[in-house]
Design an enzyme around this catalytic site. Structure first.
Site, short mmCIF file in Angstrom:
data_model
loop_
_atom_site.label_atom_id
_atom_site.label_comp_id
_atom_site.label_asym_id
_atom_site.label_seq_id
_atom_site.Cartn_x
_atom_site.Cartn_y
_atom_site.Cartn_z
N ASP A 236 5.33 -5.26 5.96
CA ASP A 236 5.91 -6.57 6.29
C ASP A 236 5.81 -7.57 5.13
O ASP A 236 6.70 -8.40 4.94
CB ASP A 236 5.33 -7.14 7.58
CG ASP A 236 3.83 -7.37 7.50
OD1 ASP A 236 3.18 -6.74 6.63
OD2 ASP A 236 3.32 -8.16 8.30
N ASP B 205 2.41 -0.85 11.93
CA ASP B 205 2.32 -2.19 12.55
C ASP B 205 3.61 -3.01 12.41
O ASP B 205 3.58 -4.23 12.50
CB ASP B 205 1.14 -2.96 11.94
CG ASP B 205 1.26 -3.11 10.43
OD1 ASP B 205 2.13 -2.44 9.83
OD2 ASP B 205 0.48 -3.88 9.85
N HIS C 5 -9.73 5.34 1.99
CA HIS C 5 -8.41 5.63 1.40
C HIS C 5 -7.98 7.09 1.51
O HIS C 5 -6.82 7.39 1.20
CB HIS C 5 -8.37 5.16 -0.05
CG HIS C 5 -8.32 3.66 -0.14
ND1 HIS C 5 -9.46 2.89 -0.08
CD2 HIS C 5 -7.28 2.81 -0.25
CE1 HIS C 5 -9.12 1.61 -0.16
NE2 HIS C 5 -7.81 1.53 -0.26
N GLY D 176 0.83 -1.21 0.00
CA GLY D 176 0.00 0.00 0.00
C GLY D 176 0.87 1.26 0.00
O GLY D 176 1.89 1.30 0.66
N GLU E 159 -10.64 -0.75 11.74
CA GLU E 159 -11.29 -1.68 10.81
C GLU E 159 -11.10 -3.15 11.20
O GLU E 159 -11.94 -3.98 10.90
CB GLU E 159 -10.77 -1.47 9.38
CG GLU E 159 -9.28 -1.73 9.21
CD GLU E 159 -8.78 -1.57 7.77
OE1 GLU E 159 -9.58 -1.36 6.86
OE2 GLU E 159 -7.55 -1.65 7.59
N ARG F 281 -5.56 -2.22 9.19
CA ARG F 281 -5.55 -3.67 8.98
C ARG F 281 -5.79 -4.36 10.32
O ARG F 281 -6.78 -4.08 10.95
CB ARG F 281 -4.23 -4.10 8.36
CG ARG F 281 -4.37 -5.20 7.31
CD ARG F 281 -3.03 -5.61 6.79
NE ARG F 281 -2.59 -4.75 5.73
CZ ARG F 281 -2.64 -5.07 4.44
NH1 ARG F 281 -3.09 -6.24 4.07
NH2 ARG F 281 -2.20 -4.25 3.53
N THR G 196 4.23 2.36 5.70
CA THR G 196 2.81 1.97 5.76
C THR G 196 2.11 2.88 6.76
O THR G 196 2.70 3.23 7.80
CB THR G 196 2.62 0.49 6.19
OG1 THR G 196 1.26 0.31 6.61
CG2 THR G 196 3.51 0.07 7.35
N ALA H 134 15.46 10.50 -0.80
CA ALA H 134 16.61 10.34 0.10
C ALA H 134 17.52 9.20 -0.37
O ALA H 134 18.75 9.33 -0.33
CB ALA H 134 16.12 10.08 1.53
N ARG I 290 0.65 -4.94 -5.72
CA ARG I 290 0.75 -6.21 -5.01
C ARG I 290 0.92 -7.26 -6.09
O ARG I 290 0.17 -7.27 -7.07
CB ARG I 290 -0.49 -6.43 -4.16
CG ARG I 290 -0.60 -5.38 -3.06
CD ARG I 290 -1.57 -5.75 -1.96
NE ARG I 290 -1.33 -4.92 -0.78
CZ ARG I 290 -2.09 -3.88 -0.42
NH1 ARG I 290 -3.16 -3.57 -1.11
NH2 ARG I 290 -1.81 -3.18 0.66
N ALA J 23 -11.99 11.22 21.28
CA ALA J 23 -13.09 10.28 21.01
C ALA J 23 -13.67 9.77 22.34
O ALA J 23 -12.95 9.61 23.32
CB ALA J 23 -12.58 9.11 20.18
N ASP K 211 -0.12 1.99 8.67
CA ASP K 211 -0.63 1.19 9.80
C ASP K 211 0.25 1.23 11.05
O ASP K 211 -0.21 0.88 12.13
CB ASP K 211 -0.80 -0.28 9.37
CG ASP K 211 -1.77 -0.43 8.19
OD1 ASP K 211 -2.61 0.47 7.99
OD2 ASP K 211 -1.67 -1.45 7.48
P1 ADP Z 1 2.80 -4.63 2.55
O1 ADP Z 1 4.23 -4.63 2.13
O2 ADP Z 1 2.21 -3.25 2.62
O3 ADP Z 1 2.57 -5.47 3.79
P2 ADP Z 1 1.63 -6.79 0.95
O4 ADP Z 1 1.37 -7.67 2.12
O5 ADP Z 1 0.59 -6.69 -0.08
O6 ADP Z 1 1.96 -5.29 1.37
O7 ADP Z 1 2.99 -7.31 0.25
C1 ADP Z 1 3.51 -6.66 -0.88
C2 ADP Z 1 4.02 -7.67 -1.86
O8 ADP Z 1 5.12 -8.40 -1.28
C3 ADP Z 1 3.04 -8.77 -2.26
O9 ADP Z 1 2.15 -8.35 -3.27
C4 ADP Z 1 3.98 -9.85 -2.80
O10 ADP Z 1 4.40 -9.56 -4.10
C5 ADP Z 1 5.19 -9.70 -1.86
N1 ADP Z 1 5.10 -10.74 -0.81
C6 ADP Z 1 4.39 -10.69 0.33
N2 ADP Z 1 4.54 -11.84 1.03
C7 ADP Z 1 5.38 -12.62 0.31
C8 ADP Z 1 5.93 -13.93 0.49
N3 ADP Z 1 5.64 -14.67 1.56
N4 ADP Z 1 6.75 -14.40 -0.47
C9 ADP Z 1 7.06 -13.67 -1.57
N5 ADP Z 1 6.57 -12.43 -1.79
C10 ADP Z 1 5.75 -11.90 -0.88
O1 F6P Z 2 -1.77 -1.41 4.81
C1 F6P Z 2 -2.33 -0.16 4.48
C2 F6P Z 2 -3.82 -0.30 4.28
O2 F6P Z 2 -4.32 0.99 3.94
C3 F6P Z 2 -4.59 -0.88 5.45
O3 F6P Z 2 -4.80 0.04 6.48
C4 F6P Z 2 -5.85 -1.35 4.76
O4 F6P Z 2 -6.46 -2.41 5.46
C5 F6P Z 2 -5.34 -1.81 3.42
O5 F6P Z 2 -4.09 -1.17 3.20
C6 F6P Z 2 -6.26 -1.50 2.27
O6 F6P Z 2 -5.71 -2.03 1.13
P1 F6P Z 2 -6.28 -1.73 -0.35
O7 F6P Z 2 -5.80 -0.36 -0.74
O8 F6P Z 2 -5.67 -2.80 -1.17
O9 F6P Z 2 -7.75 -1.77 -0.25
#
Ligand code: ADP
Ligand code: F6P
Length: 324
Positions: A106, A133, A254, A14, A224, A175, A129, A25, A75, A190, A131
């Site tokens: 992550d 997190d 968003h 995201g 959420e 998330r 991110t 940077a 993704r 709140a 989040d």
């Molecule tokens: P974020 O980095 O924000 O947590 P995602 O969870 O969607 O977002 O992960 C981003 C991309 O990283 C995924 O679309 C995928 O291409 C790659 N990815 C995530 N988990 C794995 C995994 N276990 N093995 C290989 N690629 C991964």
């Molecule tokens: O990880 C960032 C985030 O905005 C979360 O807070 C939310 O759950 C998710 O991405 C939404 O993802 P998408 O843009 O794919 O709907």
């Protein structure tokens, strides 16, 4: 002595405000060390497609203040497969890229860690991110801006809540984590905050509503991922149980991911971008650069992926004390 000559940089997962400041940077820090830089468009999808562009200092001018990411993000299901990662490796080698900086969450670090264990190209991660997190960093890039966006939106909604004596359920992102809800909830006063890290909040909410007497304007912030349900679902339950309340729902969605990054997110992104390049030059691999107690730290991908980041639950008491 570092052997790195050309660095690839990508944003993945995201988007988050401040990602552009991080790209800037990385590019400028790498150029400072006489390294070439290549931008990889659309995250791992672009790595697999060979969607690369050379980046010079002027290419990252005038982006520090812009939300989104100039490189685009995505993704990629294909990157989860060995075949996909092999294609990506072929493209990196074809462009003589010998190290990468990935800005993401992550999931992006999981992909990077897997790739680096299979192929001889080091990856360093920058936490990006909204989040917040990720274990191993006090803050992720984009979180502070998202908090400010939520606070501004809730302030506006509160005007209507007060004017009409309404109860608003406002759903925020995060998330599976409640950082955005808890911190923005305190910042906008709140009346109640529902987060995934705490069970049994349904009862607490009912106790609060029963005890509050004739206070008729309320802001309930709903993360959420909380265990009680989405804002719509909770609002309809409350409407049935307390028909006297004039209930409304807002899902901020968003809008929380967009907009110009805050001063803090620009500062954080700038420091982490420089730190990521320093780490690569120092022959580090499979680590995230983080920010703890106002200092740079290195955290192995495995640790940040496999450890959950603690949210300070005492802050719920703070919110509760201040809501009465
Ligand atoms: P974020 O980095 O924000 O947590 P995602 O969870 O969607 O977002 O992960 C981003 C991309 O990283 C995924 O679309 C995928 O291409 C790659 N990815 C995530 N988990 C794995 C995994 N276990 N093995 C290989 N690629 C991964
Ligand atoms: O990880 C960032 C985030 O905005 C979360 O807070 C939310 O759950 C998710 O991405 C939404 O993802 P998408 O843009 O794919 O709907």
């Amino acid at each position: 002595m570092s052997m790195i000559k050309k660095v690839g940089v990508l944003t993945s997962g995201g988007d988050a405000p401040g990602m552009n400041a991080a790209i800037r940077a990385v590019v400028r820090a790498a150029l400072h060390h006489n390294l070439e830089v290549v931008g990889i468009r659309k995250g791992y999808k672009g790595m697999i497609a060979g969607d690369f562009i050379p980046l010079l200092s002027k290419d990252v001018s005038n982006i520090i203040q812009r939300g989104g990411t100039i490189l685009g993000t995505a993704r990629s299901e294909e990157f989860r497969t060995e075949e996909g990662r092999r294609k990506a490796y072929g493209n990196l080698v074809g462009h003589s890229i010998d190290a990468c900086v990935v800005i993401g969450g992550d999931g992006s670090f999981q992909g990077a860690g897997k790739f680096s264990s299979e192929f001889d190209i080091p990856f360093v991660g920058i936490p990006g991110t909204i989040d917040n997190d990720l274990y191993g960093t006090d803050y992720t890039i984009g979180y502070d801006t998202a908090l400010n966006t939520v606070v501004e939106a809730v302030d506006r909604i509160r005007d209507t809540a007060s004017a009409h004596d309404r109860m608003f359920f406002i759903e925020v992102m995060g998330r599976g984590a409640g950082f955005i809800a808890l911190h923005s909830g305190i910042a906008c006063g709140a009346e109640a905050i529902l987060i995934p890290e705490v069970d049994g909040q349904e009862e607490a909410l009912h106790d609060y509503l029963q005890a509050q007497g004739n206070k008729s304007s309320n802001i309930i912030l709903v993360a959420e991922g909380n265990n009680v349900g989405g804002a719509e679902q909770i609002a309809s339950q409350i409407s049935v149980k307390y028909p006297d309340y004039d209930v409304r729902v807002n899902v901020l969605g968003h809008m929380q991911r967009g907009g110009s990054p805050s001063a803090f997110d620009r500062f954080l992104a700038s420091r982490l971008g420089v730190a990521a390049v320093d780490a690569l030059i120092d022959n580090q691999r499979s680590i995230m650069v983080g920010f703890v107690n106002h200092d740079i730290v290195h955290v192995p991908f495995n640790k940040t992926i496999n450890t959950s980041k603690n949210l300070n639950k005492i802050l719920l008491d703070v919110a509760d004390i201040l809501a009465h």
